[in-house]
Scaffold this active site. Structure first.
Site, short mmCIF file in Angstrom:
data_model
loop_
_atom_site.label_atom_id
_atom_site.label_comp_id
_atom_site.label_asym_id
_atom_site.label_seq_id
_atom_site.Cartn_x
_atom_site.Cartn_y
_atom_site.Cartn_z
N ARG A 171 0.89 -1.18 0.00
CA ARG A 171 0.00 0.00 0.00
C ARG A 171 0.91 1.21 0.00
O ARG A 171 1.72 1.40 0.92
CB ARG A 171 -0.91 0.01 1.23
CG ARG A 171 -1.65 1.33 1.38
CD ARG A 171 -2.78 1.28 2.38
NE ARG A 171 -3.89 0.52 1.88
CZ ARG A 171 -5.11 0.53 2.43
NH1 ARG A 171 -5.34 1.26 3.51
NH2 ARG A 171 -6.09 -0.19 1.91
N GLN A 224 -9.93 -4.01 -3.63
CA GLN A 224 -11.21 -3.59 -3.06
C GLN A 224 -12.34 -3.76 -4.08
O GLN A 224 -13.37 -4.36 -3.81
CB GLN A 224 -11.12 -2.11 -2.63
CG GLN A 224 -12.43 -1.52 -2.15
CD GLN A 224 -12.82 -2.03 -0.77
OE1 GLN A 224 -12.04 -1.94 0.16
NE2 GLN A 224 -14.02 -2.58 -0.65
N ASP A 242 -17.66 6.76 -0.95
CA ASP A 242 -16.38 6.68 -0.24
C ASP A 242 -16.15 8.05 0.40
O ASP A 242 -16.85 9.02 0.09
CB ASP A 242 -15.26 6.31 -1.23
CG ASP A 242 -13.91 6.06 -0.57
OD1 ASP A 242 -13.87 5.90 0.67
OD2 ASP A 242 -12.89 6.03 -1.28
N ARG A 274 -13.57 -9.37 1.35
CA ARG A 274 -12.19 -9.09 0.92
C ARG A 274 -11.31 -10.33 1.13
O ARG A 274 -10.42 -10.62 0.32
CB ARG A 274 -11.60 -7.91 1.71
CG ARG A 274 -12.38 -6.62 1.65
CD ARG A 274 -11.97 -5.67 0.58
NE ARG A 274 -10.59 -5.50 0.30
CZ ARG A 274 -9.80 -4.55 0.80
NH1 ARG A 274 -10.28 -3.67 1.65
NH2 ARG A 274 -8.54 -4.44 0.43
N CYS A 288 -16.41 1.19 0.91
CA CYS A 288 -15.21 0.39 1.22
C CYS A 288 -14.75 0.56 2.66
O CYS A 288 -14.05 -0.30 3.18
CB CYS A 288 -14.09 0.77 0.25
SG CYS A 288 -13.55 2.48 0.40
N HIS A 311 -7.49 1.19 -6.30
CA HIS A 311 -7.66 0.25 -5.19
C HIS A 311 -8.29 -1.03 -5.76
O HIS A 311 -9.44 -1.36 -5.50
CB HIS A 311 -8.55 0.88 -4.11
CG HIS A 311 -8.48 0.20 -2.78
ND1 HIS A 311 -7.66 -0.88 -2.53
CD2 HIS A 311 -9.13 0.45 -1.60
CE1 HIS A 311 -7.80 -1.26 -1.27
NE2 HIS A 311 -8.69 -0.48 -0.69
N1 CP Z 1 -11.23 -0.46 2.50
C1 CP Z 1 -9.95 -0.52 2.90
O1 CP Z 1 -9.03 -0.70 2.12
O2 CP Z 1 -9.78 -0.38 4.24
P1 CP Z 1 -8.40 -0.18 4.98
O3 CP Z 1 -7.87 1.17 4.56
O4 CP Z 1 -8.75 -0.20 6.44
O5 CP Z 1 -7.47 -1.26 4.60
N1 NVA Z 2 -10.28 6.62 -1.02
C1 NVA Z 2 -9.84 6.15 0.27
C2 NVA Z 2 -9.97 4.68 0.37
C3 NVA Z 2 -9.59 4.11 1.69
C4 NVA Z 2 -9.69 2.61 1.75
C5 NVA Z 2 -8.41 6.59 0.51
O1 NVA Z 2 -7.58 6.48 -0.39
O2 NVA Z 2 -8.14 7.08 1.60
#
Ligand code: CP
Ligand code: NVA
Length: 309
Positions: free
Chosen positions: A108, A138, A227, A293, A267, A135
Site C-alpha cells: 500500500r 477492493q 467513499d 475481501r 469500502c 484500489h
Molecule cells: N477499505 C480498505 O481498504 O480499508 P483499509 O484502509 O482499512 O485497509
Molecule cells: N479513497 C480512500 C480509500 C480508503 C480505503 C483513501 O484512499 O483514503
C-alpha cells in the site's frame, strides 16, 4: 507468476476467473473457523510480505486471513523501520531481498511509481493494496459482493457511485469496462475524474455517465457506492471540499430514488458522506462487503501464484 497492480491491465477473463474461484472457495469453507486452512493447503509454505505506507485495517486483516487460509503465512513490514525509507537503501536492493525471503509482496503506497519500480526488480508477484490512483483488490471484491447479493452478473445491473473521483472510483471505472456494466458517477463538476481517466473512459466504453446531480445519478440504481470525500492522499482545503460535497451526501431521500431493493456499499472507513440512518440500514451491506475481501484476495493470491483452479 502474475502481478496484480491495476484492473485495467488484467484480462477480463482472468478477473472473472478470480471471482468464480472465490465463490467456490467461500462456499466450501462455510463451516471452518477463520484460521482453519482450505482443503489442499494450496499455498503451504509461502510467505506474503505486506507493507503499508498508509493506514489500513481491512486490507491488513483480510490479507492476513487470506494467506493463512491458503496454508501460508504473512509478515508485515513497517516502512519506517526499513533502510529503504530511512537509510537510503534502494528499491532495487530491497526488492532483491524481498524476492529471496518472501513469495509475494503486497504494497500500500503513497506513490504509484513505486509499484512499477518494485515490479521491475522483484522476481515474486506484487499486489497493489491501494495507491493514490487505484484500489483494485477492493473493487474486485466489491464486484463479488454485488453479484453475491443480487444473484446476477454485474453486467445486468445499474451501478452508481456518488462521491469523490478518487482511487476507488478509478478502479470501479476500470471494472465497468472489464465487466461491461452501466455506471453512473455523481460528483460535483470540479471533482470529476481526471483527464487521463476521462480519456480511458472515452476510448473504451459508453456505459459510463458523469452526472453533476446526485438525484439523477441515483435514479434506477441497483447499487449505490460511496467513499470518503477526503482520501488519505488528499492535500486539499478539507472544510472547503467537504462543503462542495454537501449536496452529494447519501441520505434516505436519495436512496429512495434508486430501485426499491437498491443496496448501499462503502469500502470504509467512512466520513460524513453518508447519513447514519443509511449506513446502518438494512440496505447497507458494508460489513458483508468488508468480509468478502478475504475470499477474493485468496483467489487473487492464487492467481498471482499461477494456482487458480
Ligand atoms: N477499505 C480498505 O481498504 O480499508 P483499509 O484502509 O482499512 O485497509
Ligand atoms: N479513497 C480512500 C480509500 C480508503 C480505503 C483513501 O484512499 O483514503
Amino acid at each position: 507468476m502474475k502481478h496484480f497492480i491495476n484492473l485495467k491491465d488484467i484480462p477480463a477473463k482472468d478477473l472473472r476467473k478470480i471471482i468464480t474461484d472465490a465463490k467456490k472457495r467461500k462456499k466450501q469453507r462455510k463451516k471452518l473457523n477463520n484460521l482453519e486452512v482450505d482443503k489442499g493447503s494450496p499455498l503451504r509454505g509461502k510467505l506474503l510480505v505486506q507493507m503499508f505506507e498508509k493506514s489500513s485495517l481491512r486490507t491488513r486483516l483480510s490479507f492476513y486471513l487470506a494467506i493463512k487460509q491458503l496454508g501460508g503465512s504473512t509478515l508485515t513490514l513497517r516502512p519506517d523501520e526499513l533502510h529503504l525509507s530511512k537509510g537510503g537503501e534502494s528499491i532495487q536492493d530491497t526488492a532483491k531481498i524481498l524476492s529471496n525471503f518472501g513469495n509475494a509482496f503486497m504494497l500500500r503506497t503513497s506513490k504509484d511509481e513505486k509499484l512499477e519500480e518494485f515490479k521491475k526488480y522483484l522476481s515474486i508477484p506484487i499486489i497493489n493494496g491501494l495507491s493514490p490512483s487505484s484500489h483494485p483488490t477492493q473493487i474486485l471484491s466489491d464486484i463479488f459482493t454485488v453479484e453475491e447479493i443480487k444473484k446476477k452478473p454485474i453486467s445486468k445491473l445499474n451501478i452508481t457511485w456518488i462521491g469523490d473521483s478518487n482511487n476507488v472510483l478509478n478502479s470501479l471505472i476500470a471494472a465497468s469496462i472489464k465487466f461491461s456494466f452501466k455506471l453512473n458517477i455523481g460528483c460535483p463538476t470540479k471533482y470529476q475524474p481526471s483527464k487521463i481517466i476521462m480519456k480511458y473512459i472515452k476510448s473504451n466504453n459508453n456505459k459510463i455517465r458523469i452526472l453533476h446531480d446526485p438525484k439523477k445519478a441515483a435514479k434506477g440504481a441497483d447499487v449505490i457506492f460511496s467513499d470518503k470525500v477526503i482520501s488519505m492522499n488528499d492535500k486539499v482545503n478539507k472544510s472547503k471540499k467537504l462543503g462542495q460535497f454537501k449536496k452529494f451526501k447519501i441520505n434516505k431521500k436519495l436512496m429512495s430514488l434508486a430501485k426499491k431493493n437498491c443496496i448501499f456499499l462503502h469500502c470504509l472507513p467512512r466520513g460524513k458522506e453518508v447519513e447514519e440512518d443509511v449506513f446502518l440500514s438494512k440496505k447497507s451491506k458494508v460489513w458483508q462487503q468488508a468480509l468478502n475481501r478475504v475470499h477474493v484476495q485468496k483467489s487473487i493470491l492464487l492467481y498471482c501464484f499461477g494456482k487458480l483452479r
